[in-house]
Scaffold this active site. Structure first.
Site, PDB file in Angstrom:
ATOM      1  N   CYS A  73       0.806  -1.229   0.000  1.00 32.67           N
ATOM      2  CA  CYS A  73       0.000   0.000   0.000  1.00 32.67           C
ATOM      3  C   CYS A  73       0.836   1.274   0.000  1.00 32.67           C
ATOM      4  CB  CYS A  73      -0.927   0.007   1.215  1.00 32.67           C
ATOM      5  SG  CYS A  73      -0.045   0.096   2.804  1.00 32.67           S
ATOM      6  N   GLU A 111      -7.217  -5.820   0.042  1.00 38.07           N
ATOM      7  CA  GLU A 111      -7.159  -4.834   1.133  1.00 38.07           C
ATOM      8  C   GLU A 111      -6.076  -3.829   0.824  1.00 38.07           C
ATOM      9  OE1 GLU A 111      -5.238  -3.421   4.997  1.00 38.07           O
ATOM     10  OE2 GLU A 111      -4.420  -4.580   3.327  1.00 38.07           O
ATOM     11  N   ARG A 156      -7.577   2.976  12.198  1.00 37.56           N
ATOM     12  CA  ARG A 156      -6.985   2.432  10.966  1.00 37.56           C
ATOM     13  C   ARG A 156      -8.073   2.372   9.902  1.00 37.56           C
ATOM     14  NH1 ARG A 156      -2.387  -0.423  10.735  1.00 37.56           N
ATOM     15  NH2 ARG A 156      -1.895  -1.570   8.843  1.00 37.56           N
ATOM     16  N   ARG A 158      -9.084   1.457   6.114  1.00 35.41           N
ATOM     17  CA  ARG A 158      -8.655   0.669   4.966  1.00 35.41           C
ATOM     18  C   ARG A 158      -9.846   0.446   4.033  1.00 35.41           C
ATOM     19  NH1 ARG A 158      -4.495   2.090   6.552  1.00 35.41           N
ATOM     20  NH2 ARG A 158      -2.564   0.925   6.906  1.00 35.41           N
TER      21      ARG A 158
END
Length: 320
Positions: A73, A111, A156, A158
């Site tokens: 990512c 993800e 977090r 995502r």
């Protein structure tokens, strides 16, 4: 039992979530040697293939019901370089496409950072979306913060993409609903017992004196980012990232014995890893922090995987 092929497996967060949901991991790949050591230490060595996915023939990978990939990512994150597909790490998405085309899973699970949707004015996400559609998949996606979907107080955020091979399966799939957050981050910390010295900012250096002077209130977690100390008043742990491997980029608290970083055990807990999950003795603390930051929120993965399992089970029953 439904089979999963896992790319960019890291220390096994996605694999663990799918395994908890009733799947069998039949093949997994990770390039980083240190991450592979941690993966094997916790999840075994039976199916993990260590090596560069670009050098692995897709026809050697077994067929599976699900292809899962938390592809790197950093190329798409705000905190990272943000170079997208011009970064070799960003190009790894096309290896997901290559493998998917070969093994033809019923479901592809991806993800990545939430910024993936906005990167390059949306062009990056459009390329990913179109590539999956060209393979014949229908797409569902959702940005899911850990503190809203796992009852874990970590901010977090995502994006999770579920690509499904036929309309009926896609129509039945649902992302899990949000759940209430019932605890604050401070409830998750051990502040009454002294931790190993390596976690404390106790040395007589200008930077560590600065950190101690800034982190004086034990009611808050602070974040050190590029050398600056930020007090967080939202009662949550900041996003754990790979850069927390250095004391200059870390989540920091004041406990009864001084000012310190979150311990490795606390960091794993904020990612939802079980109590028996830990690092082999051959992994140094910097690598361990990096591995945690590069991993995923396991309970969020589990909840999505459970819903994927439900639609596959229904499809299997209908085909009998």
């Amino acid at each position: 039992m439904f089979n999963v092929v896992s790319l960019f497996a890291g220390i096994g967060g996605i694999c663990l979530g799918f395994r908890q949901a009733g799947f069998n991991i039949c093949w997994a790949n990770e390039k980083d040697h240190a991450a592979c050591l941690t993966y094997r230490h916790n999840l075994g060595d039976r199916y993990l293939v260590e090596g560069d996915i670009k050098k692995i023939n897709e026809n050697s990978i077994p067929k599976a019901d699900v292809l899962a990939a938390g592809f790197p990512c950093q190329s798409f994150s705000i905190a990272g370089a943000g170079k997208g597909f011009s970064d070799p790490r960003g190009e790894l998405f096309f290896d997901v496409v290559r493998v998917a085309s070969a093994i033809q899973p019923k479901v592809i699970f991806l993800e990545n950072v939430e910024n993936l949707m906005e990167h390059d004015n949306g062009h990056t996400f459009q390329v990913i979306y179109s590539s999956l559609v060209e393979l014949g998949y229908l797409i569902r996606y959702r940005a899911m913060p850990t503190h809203e979907y796992a009852n874990i107080p970590q901010t977090r955020r995502r994006i999770y993409i579920v690509a499904v091979s036929n309309y009926e399966l896609c129509n039945r799939f649902r992302f899990p609903d949000p759940v209430p957050l019932t605890t604050s981050a401070l409830d998750w910390l051990d502040r009454k017992n002294m931790q190993p010295d390596i976690y404390y900012y106790s040395r007589d250096t200008a930077f560590e004196r600065y950190v101690r002077s800034m982190v004086t209130d034990d009611r808050y977690i602070c974040r050190i980012y590029n050398g600056s100390v930020i007090k967080l008043k939202n009662r949550k742990c900041p996003t754990l990232t790979a850069t927390m491997c250095t004391p200059q980029n870390a989540a920091v608290i004041k406990d009864s014995f001084g000012v310190r970083r979150l311990t490795l055990r606390e960091s794993l807990k904020f990612q939802g890893f079980p109590k028996d999950y830990y690092f082999p003795k051959t992994i140094d603390i910097q690598s361990a922090y990096k591995q945690i930051g590069n991993s995923v929120s396991v309970p969020v993965i589990f909840r999505i995987a459970k819903n994927i399992h439900t639609i596959l089970l229904g499809d299997n029953n209908n085909s009998q």
